[in-house]
Design a protein around this motif. Sequence first.
Motif, mmCIF file in Angstrom:
data_model
loop_
_atom_site.group_PDB
_atom_site.id
_atom_site.type_symbol
_atom_site.label_atom_id
_atom_site.label_comp_id
_atom_site.label_asym_id
_atom_site.label_seq_id
_atom_site.Cartn_x
_atom_site.Cartn_y
_atom_site.Cartn_z
ATOM 1 N N LEU A 42 37.205 41.010 47.680
ATOM 2 C CA LEU A 42 36.917 41.537 46.365
ATOM 3 C C LEU A 42 36.594 43.026 46.487
ATOM 4 C CD1 LEU A 42 34.717 38.590 45.046
ATOM 5 C CD2 LEU A 42 37.183 38.916 44.796
ATOM 6 N N PRO A 43 36.419 43.736 45.387
ATOM 7 C CA PRO A 43 36.113 45.169 45.479
ATOM 8 C C PRO A 43 34.862 45.453 46.307
ATOM 9 C CG PRO A 43 36.709 44.578 43.242
ATOM 10 C CD PRO A 43 36.568 43.290 43.997
ATOM 11 N N GLU A 44 34.781 46.666 46.800
ATOM 12 C CA GLU A 44 33.631 47.048 47.631
ATOM 13 C C GLU A 44 32.344 47.120 46.817
ATOM 14 O OE1 GLU A 44 32.396 50.538 50.857
ATOM 15 O OE2 GLU A 44 34.364 50.551 49.896
ATOM 16 N N ALA A 45 32.428 47.567 45.565
ATOM 17 C CA ALA A 45 31.238 47.721 44.726
ATOM 18 C C ALA A 45 30.689 46.354 44.329
ATOM 19 C CB ALA A 45 31.575 48.532 43.480
ATOM 20 N N ALA A 46 29.388 46.168 44.496
ATOM 21 C CA ALA A 46 28.764 44.871 44.228
ATOM 22 C C ALA A 46 28.934 44.444 42.778
ATOM 23 C CB ALA A 46 27.279 44.930 44.592
ATOM 24 N N ASP A 47 28.814 45.388 41.843
ATOM 25 C CA ASP A 47 28.946 45.027 40.428
ATOM 26 C C ASP A 47 30.328 44.452 40.133
ATOM 27 O OD1 ASP A 47 26.396 45.926 40.057
ATOM 28 O OD2 ASP A 47 26.949 47.806 39.087
ATOM 29 N N GLU A 48 31.350 45.018 40.747
ATOM 30 C CA GLU A 48 32.714 44.531 40.517
ATOM 31 C C GLU A 48 32.926 43.176 41.191
ATOM 32 O OE1 GLU A 48 35.781 47.475 41.271
ATOM 33 O OE2 GLU A 48 34.343 49.075 40.880
ATOM 34 N N GLN A 49 32.331 42.980 42.361
ATOM 35 C CA GLN A 49 32.401 41.668 43.013
ATOM 36 C C GLN A 49 31.812 40.596 42.099
ATOM 37 O OE1 GLN A 49 30.475 41.711 46.880
ATOM 38 N NE2 GLN A 49 31.225 43.766 47.283
ATOM 39 N N ARG A 50 30.628 40.878 41.604
ATOM 40 C CA ARG A 50 29.945 39.906 40.742
ATOM 41 C C ARG A 50 30.786 39.603 39.510
ATOM 42 N NH1 ARG A 50 27.425 40.397 36.197
ATOM 43 N NH2 ARG A 50 25.946 38.794 35.523
ATOM 44 N N ALA A 51 31.371 40.628 38.896
ATOM 45 C CA ALA A 51 32.160 40.424 37.682
ATOM 46 C C ALA A 51 33.333 39.487 37.937
ATOM 47 C CB ALA A 51 32.652 41.770 37.149
ATOM 48 N N GLN A 52 34.010 39.664 39.073
ATOM 49 C CA GLN A 52 35.159 38.805 39.372
ATOM 50 C C GLN A 52 34.714 37.374 39.661
ATOM 51 O OE1 GLN A 52 38.239 40.155 41.972
ATOM 52 N NE2 GLN A 52 38.169 42.254 41.209
ATOM 53 N N MET A 53 33.621 37.226 40.396
ATOM 54 C CA MET A 53 33.123 35.878 40.681
ATOM 55 C C MET A 53 32.681 35.169 39.409
ATOM 56 S SD MET A 53 30.925 36.139 44.195
ATOM 57 C CE MET A 53 31.632 36.740 45.728
ATOM 58 N N VAL A 54 31.955 35.874 38.549
ATOM 59 C CA VAL A 54 31.468 35.264 37.316
ATOM 60 C C VAL A 54 32.635 34.826 36.430
ATOM 61 C CG1 VAL A 54 30.261 35.743 35.138
ATOM 62 C CG2 VAL A 54 29.229 36.423 37.318
ATOM 63 N N ALA A 55 33.666 35.666 36.337
ATOM 64 C CA ALA A 55 34.835 35.298 35.529
ATOM 65 C C ALA A 55 35.490 34.030 36.069
ATOM 66 C CB ALA A 55 35.834 36.450 35.513
ATOM 67 N N ASN A 56 35.589 33.929 37.396
ATOM 68 C CA ASN A 56 36.183 32.751 38.032
ATOM 69 C C ASN A 56 35.348 31.504 37.753
ATOM 70 O OD1 ASN A 56 35.832 30.956 40.671
ATOM 71 N ND2 ASN A 56 37.974 31.589 40.575
ATOM 72 N N LEU A 57 34.038 31.624 37.898
ATOM 73 C CA LEU A 57 33.160 30.470 37.765
ATOM 74 C C LEU A 57 32.992 30.036 36.309
ATOM 75 C CD1 LEU A 57 30.613 31.696 40.422
ATOM 76 C CD2 LEU A 57 32.058 29.673 40.638
ATOM 77 N N GLN A 58 32.959 30.991 35.413
ATOM 78 C CA GLN A 58 32.866 30.636 34.000
ATOM 79 C C GLN A 58 34.109 29.868 33.545
ATOM 80 O OE1 GLN A 58 32.093 34.458 32.155
ATOM 81 N NE2 GLN A 58 29.897 34.044 32.022
ATOM 82 N N ALA A 59 35.234 30.149 34.189
ATOM 83 C CA ALA A 59 36.473 29.431 33.874
ATOM 84 C C ALA A 59 36.563 28.094 34.599
ATOM 85 C CB ALA A 59 37.675 30.297 34.248
ATOM 86 N N ARG A 60 35.534 27.773 35.402
ATOM 87 C CA ARG A 60 35.493 26.538 36.193
ATOM 88 C C ARG A 60 36.713 26.425 37.120
ATOM 89 N NH1 ARG A 60 32.007 22.336 34.150
ATOM 90 N NH2 ARG A 60 30.683 23.191 32.500
ATOM 91 N N SER A 61 37.126 27.561 37.628
ATOM 92 C CA SER A 61 38.284 27.598 38.518
ATOM 93 C C SER A 61 37.894 27.110 39.910
ATOM 94 C CB SER A 61 38.812 29.028 38.614
ATOM 95 O OG SER A 61 39.770 29.151 39.648
ATOM 96 N N ASP A 62 38.820 26.401 40.568
ATOM 97 C CA ASP A 62 38.570 25.939 41.939
ATOM 98 C C ASP A 62 39.209 26.871 42.955
ATOM 99 O OD1 ASP A 62 41.265 25.439 41.699
ATOM 100 O OD2 ASP A 62 41.135 23.277 42.005
ATOM 101 N N ARG A 63 39.573 28.089 42.519
ATOM 102 C CA ARG A 63 40.236 29.018 43.437
ATOM 103 C C ARG A 63 39.317 29.459 44.566
ATOM 104 N NH1 ARG A 63 42.344 35.207 42.407
ATOM 105 N NH2 ARG A 63 43.577 35.384 44.317
ATOM 106 N N TYR A 64 38.021 29.700 44.256
ATOM 107 C CA TYR A 64 37.054 30.122 45.265
ATOM 108 C C TYR A 64 36.308 28.892 45.782
ATOM 109 C CZ TYR A 64 37.552 34.754 42.997
ATOM 110 O OH TYR A 64 38.011 35.927 42.455
ATOM 111 N N ASP A 75 21.093 28.983 38.629
ATOM 112 C CA ASP A 75 20.630 28.615 37.298
ATOM 113 C C ASP A 75 21.796 28.226 36.386
ATOM 114 O OD1 ASP A 75 18.166 28.674 35.448
ATOM 115 O OD2 ASP A 75 19.621 29.863 34.320
ATOM 116 N N ALA A 76 22.949 28.879 36.594
ATOM 117 C CA ALA A 76 24.125 28.587 35.777
ATOM 118 C C ALA A 76 24.869 27.343 36.247
ATOM 119 C CB ALA A 76 25.067 29.789 35.791
ATOM 120 N N GLY A 77 24.489 26.785 37.400
ATOM 121 C CA GLY A 77 25.181 25.616 37.932
ATOM 122 C C GLY A 77 26.500 25.951 38.609
ATOM 123 N N TRP A 78 26.658 27.202 39.030
ATOM 124 C CA TRP A 78 27.922 27.639 39.633
ATOM 125 C C TRP A 78 27.994 27.367 41.137
ATOM 126 C CZ3 TRP A 78 27.403 33.045 36.958
ATOM 127 C CH2 TRP A 78 27.757 32.917 35.605
#
Length: 418
Positions: free
Chosen positions: A69-91, A106-109
């Motif tokens: 994922l991107p080097e910047a932590a904020d961008e890493q988090r954004a990509q992970m959150v988008a994946n998990l909110q979509a309940r994707s099994d990619r990661y 807390d979000a159950g991710w």
Amino acid sequence: MRLLAPLLLAAVLLGGCAGLGERDTAAGAGDGTGPMTFASGRDTTGYIQPLIDRWNQSHPTQRVTLLELPEAADEQRAQMVANLQARSDRYDILGLDVVWTAEFADAGWIVPLDRSMFPLDKFLPPVIDTATYRDKLYAVPYTSNAGLLYYRKDILDREHLKPPTTWAELRDQATRLGRKYKLGGYAGQFLPYEGLTVNFAEAVQSAGGQILSPDGTKVTLDLDKARTGLEFLTGGVREGWIPKEALAFKEEESRLAFQRGELLFARNWPHAYGPATRSPIGGKFAVTRLPGLDGPGSSTLGGNNLAISAYSKHQKSALEFIRYFTGLENERRVLTEGSFPPVWSELYDDPALIKQYPYLPVLKQSIMSARQRPASAKYDQVSLVISSAVSDALNFRKQADETVADLRQQLGEIIRTP
């Protein structure tokens, strides 16, 4: 099996105190084993792939693919959150910044883990707290981190001075020697982002205060101590021993400025040590603990943890991979090949490693005395409010008293909001 999958997933997420490893769990078809994707920040030193290759050679049916994922932590988090909110099994496996554990749990991710599956008693005690939420282990510590004070040892030796242990000593040396040697006095990470939140938290802690309770449920910002910590920073800018250009510094900018010989002192993470040894100041610098109001200060605990996505279909394999990846020998490689602080305590006391990495004893002291950022599911909001408020003060748009009072009120609103 399609009909059973939601029930199995619910069992993982709602299984009470039981953690992954106490029973077979699989959020999907099969037995929970199979190929996996490891989502993590960009591997800037290239050490992760060889560790994965070793696993893949002996686990051909459970191969791991590294997704950088991107080097910047904020961008890493954004990509992970988008994946998990979509309940994707990619990661399957997630490399989490230590401040994300509470939010993701807390979000159950991410799924809870069985403590007995890991040699936690061998780890540095503070790092375990960063992987815990509401008394459950949700991740496994992988790397640690703590801020250090980098200083020009050659100049201090020439002046017969020891490195500063208090803010007063830092101010005096940065002012006098900065002028004498035409150097900037001190810099940290003062651009309004997570780095500024960390620098402010360290200042507050080093003045004897804290921002939130450890569980992130109460605002504990003492106005006097917070003002003292903030005025350490704003006073440096006003008096000139913190250069104004440092207000635009992140980790990389402060690292490069110190390496170019432009600064007498700099606050940074241990990853800056190796590059500095190969720079024009190689052999001329050393590190020590951050100074504080009346003595050595307190750093903010950093690092990364490994967690398992609640939507992974191969959680059993992911668990075994994490056990492999955080083992002693791989943790040694985290240091020797990746230049990151490991989490196994004994590595900091290894004479051979200390000879190669002289900063290890100081780093261990810094980690052991560091404080975890609040385990709040709303940490992202908390950090944004802090960095914005502190930036206003550093740029003299607000007085310190007004800043800390407003900050306490804004933090209270965030914590109280459902």
